[in-house]
Scaffold this motif. Sequence first.
Motif, PDB file in Angstrom:
ATOM      1  N   MET A  10       0.808  -1.213   0.000  1.00  0.00           N
ATOM      2  CA  MET A  10       0.000   0.000   0.000  1.00  0.00           C
ATOM      3  C   MET A  10       0.844   1.268   0.000  1.00  0.00           C
ATOM      4  SD  MET A  10      -2.743  -1.413  -0.517  1.00  0.00           S
ATOM      5  CE  MET A  10      -3.694   0.102  -0.691  1.00  0.00           C
ATOM      6  N   MET A  11       2.135   1.149   0.266  1.00  0.00           N
ATOM      7  CA  MET A  11       3.012   2.292   0.061  1.00  0.00           C
ATOM      8  C   MET A  11       3.145   2.581  -1.434  1.00  0.00           C
ATOM      9  SD  MET A  11       6.035   1.725   2.898  1.00  0.00           S
ATOM     10  CE  MET A  11       6.969   3.174   2.378  1.00  0.00           C
ATOM     11  N   MET A  12       3.046   1.524  -2.263  1.00  0.00           N
ATOM     12  CA  MET A  12       3.086   1.699  -3.723  1.00  0.00           C
ATOM     13  C   MET A  12       1.717   2.089  -4.276  1.00  0.00           C
ATOM     14  SD  MET A  12       5.324  -1.454  -5.226  1.00  0.00           S
ATOM     15  CE  MET A  12       4.140  -2.680  -4.655  1.00  0.00           C
ATOM     16  N   ALA A  13       0.669   1.667  -3.577  1.00  0.00           N
ATOM     17  CA  ALA A  13      -0.678   1.816  -4.144  1.00  0.00           C
ATOM     18  C   ALA A  13      -1.640   2.480  -3.162  1.00  0.00           C
ATOM     19  CB  ALA A  13      -1.194   0.442  -4.548  1.00  0.00           C
ATOM     20  N   PRO A  14      -1.284   3.638  -2.621  1.00  0.00           N
ATOM     21  CA  PRO A  14      -2.133   4.239  -1.580  1.00  0.00           C
ATOM     22  C   PRO A  14      -3.491   4.710  -2.065  1.00  0.00           C
ATOM     23  CG  PRO A  14      -0.423   5.780  -2.272  1.00  0.00           C
ATOM     24  CD  PRO A  14      -0.108   4.466  -2.933  1.00  0.00           C
ATOM     25  N   ARG A  15      -3.632   4.943  -3.387  1.00  0.00           N
ATOM     26  CA  ARG A  15      -4.898   5.455  -3.926  1.00  0.00           C
ATOM     27  C   ARG A  15      -5.725   4.375  -4.634  1.00  0.00           C
ATOM     28  NH1 ARG A  15      -1.119   9.466  -4.642  1.00  0.00           N
ATOM     29  NH2 ARG A  15      -1.630  11.458  -3.628  1.00  0.00           N
ATOM     30  N   GLU A  16      -5.239   3.156  -4.609  1.00  0.00           N
ATOM     31  CA  GLU A  16      -5.966   2.077  -5.289  1.00  0.00           C
ATOM     32  C   GLU A  16      -7.269   1.739  -4.563  1.00  0.00           C
ATOM     33  OE1 GLU A  16      -4.697   0.270  -8.389  1.00  0.00           O
ATOM     34  OE2 GLU A  16      -4.096   2.361  -8.189  1.00  0.00           O
ATOM     35  N   LYS A  17      -8.279   1.430  -5.347  1.00  0.00           N
ATOM     36  CA  LYS A  17      -9.586   1.058  -4.779  1.00  0.00           C
ATOM     37  C   LYS A  17      -9.797  -0.462  -4.800  1.00  0.00           C
ATOM     38  CE  LYS A  17     -12.012   5.341  -5.995  1.00  0.00           C
ATOM     39  NZ  LYS A  17     -10.803   6.092  -6.389  1.00  0.00           N
ATOM     40  N   GLU A  18      -9.022  -1.167  -5.630  1.00  0.00           N
ATOM     41  CA  GLU A  18      -9.163  -2.614  -5.749  1.00  0.00           C
ATOM     42  C   GLU A  18      -7.779  -3.240  -5.914  1.00  0.00           C
ATOM     43  OE1 GLU A  18     -11.905  -3.813  -8.831  1.00  0.00           O
ATOM     44  OE2 GLU A  18     -12.956  -1.887  -8.722  1.00  0.00           O
ATOM     45  N   ILE A  19      -7.584  -4.382  -5.314  1.00  0.00           N
ATOM     46  CA  ILE A  19      -6.366  -5.168  -5.536  1.00  0.00           C
ATOM     47  C   ILE A  19      -6.767  -6.631  -5.703  1.00  0.00           C
ATOM     48  CG2 ILE A  19      -4.799  -3.611  -4.293  1.00  0.00           C
ATOM     49  CD1 ILE A  19      -4.899  -5.538  -1.947  1.00  0.00           C
ATOM     50  N   MET A  20      -5.873  -7.407  -6.283  1.00  0.00           N
ATOM     51  CA  MET A  20      -6.156  -8.827  -6.506  1.00  0.00           C
ATOM     52  C   MET A  20      -5.267  -9.687  -5.612  1.00  0.00           C
ATOM     53  SD  MET A  20      -4.886 -11.773  -8.267  1.00  0.00           S
ATOM     54  CE  MET A  20      -4.348 -11.683  -9.974  1.00  0.00           C
ATOM     55  N   LEU A  21      -5.884 -10.689  -4.993  1.00  0.00           N
ATOM     56  CA  LEU A  21      -5.161 -11.676  -4.190  1.00  0.00           C
ATOM     57  C   LEU A  21      -5.202 -13.007  -4.929  1.00  0.00           C
ATOM     58  CD1 LEU A  21      -3.859 -12.984  -1.693  1.00  0.00           C
ATOM     59  CD2 LEU A  21      -6.121 -13.011  -0.616  1.00  0.00           C
ATOM     60  N   PHE A  41      -2.120  -9.861   6.577  1.00  0.00           N
ATOM     61  CA  PHE A  41      -2.390  -8.936   5.483  1.00  0.00           C
ATOM     62  C   PHE A  41      -3.760  -8.276   5.646  1.00  0.00           C
ATOM     63  CE2 PHE A  41      -4.380  -8.261   1.326  1.00  0.00           C
ATOM     64  CZ  PHE A  41      -3.467  -7.410   0.720  1.00  0.00           C
ATOM     65  N   ARG A  42      -4.770  -9.087   5.864  1.00  0.00           N
ATOM     66  CA  ARG A  42      -6.132  -8.554   5.980  1.00  0.00           C
ATOM     67  C   ARG A  42      -6.283  -7.699   7.241  1.00  0.00           C
ATOM     68  NH1 ARG A  42      -9.888 -10.341   2.409  1.00  0.00           N
ATOM     69  NH2 ARG A  42      -9.351 -12.156   1.104  1.00  0.00           N
ATOM     70  N   HIS A  43      -5.555  -8.045   8.284  1.00  0.00           N
ATOM     71  CA  HIS A  43      -5.596  -7.252   9.510  1.00  0.00           C
ATOM     72  C   HIS A  43      -5.104  -5.824   9.230  1.00  0.00           C
ATOM     73  CE1 HIS A  43      -5.726  -6.988  13.942  1.00  0.00           C
ATOM     74  NE2 HIS A  43      -4.692  -6.166  13.809  1.00  0.00           N
ATOM     75  N   TYR A  44      -3.993  -5.718   8.510  1.00  0.00           N
ATOM     76  CA  TYR A  44      -3.467  -4.394   8.165  1.00  0.00           C
ATOM     77  C   TYR A  44      -4.451  -3.642   7.272  1.00  0.00           C
ATOM     78  CZ  TYR A  44      -0.478  -0.688   6.359  1.00  0.00           C
ATOM     79  OH  TYR A  44       0.036   0.543   6.024  1.00  0.00           O
ATOM     80  N   MET A  45      -4.971  -4.324   6.274  1.00  0.00           N
ATOM     81  CA  MET A  45      -5.895  -3.672   5.343  1.00  0.00           C
ATOM     82  C   MET A  45      -7.154  -3.195   6.057  1.00  0.00           C
ATOM     83  SD  MET A  45      -4.287  -3.609   2.494  1.00  0.00           S
ATOM     84  CE  MET A  45      -5.595  -3.081   1.382  1.00  0.00           C
ATOM     85  N   HIS A  46      -7.663  -3.989   6.960  1.00  0.00           N
ATOM     86  CA  HIS A  46      -8.866  -3.618   7.721  1.00  0.00           C
ATOM     87  C   HIS A  46      -8.615  -2.365   8.542  1.00  0.00           C
ATOM     88  CE1 HIS A  46     -11.562  -3.757  11.267  1.00  0.00           C
ATOM     89  NE2 HIS A  46     -12.457  -4.157  10.376  1.00  0.00           N
ATOM     90  N   ASP A  47      -7.421  -2.274   9.149  1.00  0.00           N
ATOM     91  CA  ASP A  47      -7.114  -1.146  10.021  1.00  0.00           C
ATOM     92  C   ASP A  47      -6.777   0.134   9.253  1.00  0.00           C
ATOM     93  OD1 ASP A  47      -7.525  -2.777  12.154  1.00  0.00           O
ATOM     94  OD2 ASP A  47      -5.408  -3.022  12.691  1.00  0.00           O
ATOM     95  N   HIS A  48      -6.143  -0.002   8.093  1.00  0.00           N
ATOM     96  CA  HIS A  48      -5.604   1.178   7.410  1.00  0.00           C
ATOM     97  C   HIS A  48      -6.247   1.486   6.060  1.00  0.00           C
ATOM     98  CE1 HIS A  48      -2.383   1.475  10.394  1.00  0.00           C
ATOM     99  NE2 HIS A  48      -2.279   0.163  10.310  1.00  0.00           N
ATOM    100  N   PHE A  49      -6.768   0.491   5.376  1.00  0.00           N
ATOM    101  CA  PHE A  49      -7.389   0.706   4.059  1.00  0.00           C
ATOM    102  C   PHE A  49      -8.692  -0.104   3.958  1.00  0.00           C
ATOM    103  CE2 PHE A  49      -2.921   1.668   3.487  1.00  0.00           C
ATOM    104  CZ  PHE A  49      -2.933   2.800   2.679  1.00  0.00           C
TER     105      PHE A  49
END
Length: 377
Positions: free
Chosen positions: A205-216, A237-245
Amino acid sequence: MNKNITELFVISLFFITFAGTMDMGKIRIKDIAERAGVSVGTVDRVLHKRPNVSPKALEKVQKALEEMDYKPNMYASALAYNKAYTFYCVIPKHESEAYWEEVEEGAETACDRFRDFRVSHKIMYYNRFSTETFAKVMSDVLKQSPDGVIVVPSKLDVTQKYTSIMHEQNIPFILLDSYMPDLKPLSFFGQDSFCSGYYAARMLMMMAPREKEIMLMKQMRNGNVASKQQENRETGFRHYMHDHFPHVVIHEVNLSLDEKRENYDAILERFFNSHPLVHHCITFNSKAHLVGEYLLKSNRRNIQIMGYDMVPKNAECVRQGSISFLIAQHAFMQGYACIDTLFNAIVLKKEVEPVNYMPIELLSKENIDFYRRKNIG
């Protein structure tokens, strides 16, 4: 003349120092007995941890050993014992150039280093998605009365059945890749998988701070990924995303292990055609190159994937730009360290570290060629 005198003085000092060191290294049992005021037999029993030593005599001998700074030559003792040791490695079946191949190379290198001590190892494979094959392999291993075992665990309940037997039979075992503390292994080697996944999310997310969708990208069979390690990485991974994005949508794509590999490109083509907002992907296994190679063939230069392990196919995609980052975990080091730890614990009777987390290292196009796969030995 002065130069000669100086050289003579230095040489003399060297021999005096060297001789003193040699004398310190030749502490005899007789010398310890005299210092402690006990018999030679008592000292011998203490040094070899035999019974029938009174507490008072034990205290005297231990005090003498401390005062004399006695350090037993464990290598010499092990060589003199002349016993052969066989360690078994129980790991998943894998393809050539996979992560596990480096683990095997590390174990082989360690055994080669200890060949004078008659240390050898045997590698046994099981199907990661079949607890039955794990059970069969572990049963076969235990029939051989191994001196030590390295285990990449299957499901907790299945693995526990065999680790309990090893505890009962006093067979030391090491867990590799997935840490299950309830099994009480001699030691563990691997990454902190939750922290690793959390870190991966932050870097992505440092590379993609404005992205609305990503693929896993996942590779599953019957709804399961290959290891607990991958599950824990995804949790982090999901824990970080839930907290920050929390607004970012995570699309899962399964390149199923039951699917023919030649069909993967079509699956990816359909996904990216229907999700034009996806520019960044991630996977928690060592197969990021499956997506990376597709991106290169399809000339989708505005999409990158992040993955794990510096296997050759992944490394090539990093160099060509379709994989942005790899998280490396020193597979070679892990294989080497497992054998080294068993050797120290079983042959040399040394204390070993119970938990050994490997470094979480980020590799990119700029530094991947400086990453040393074999940095032990």
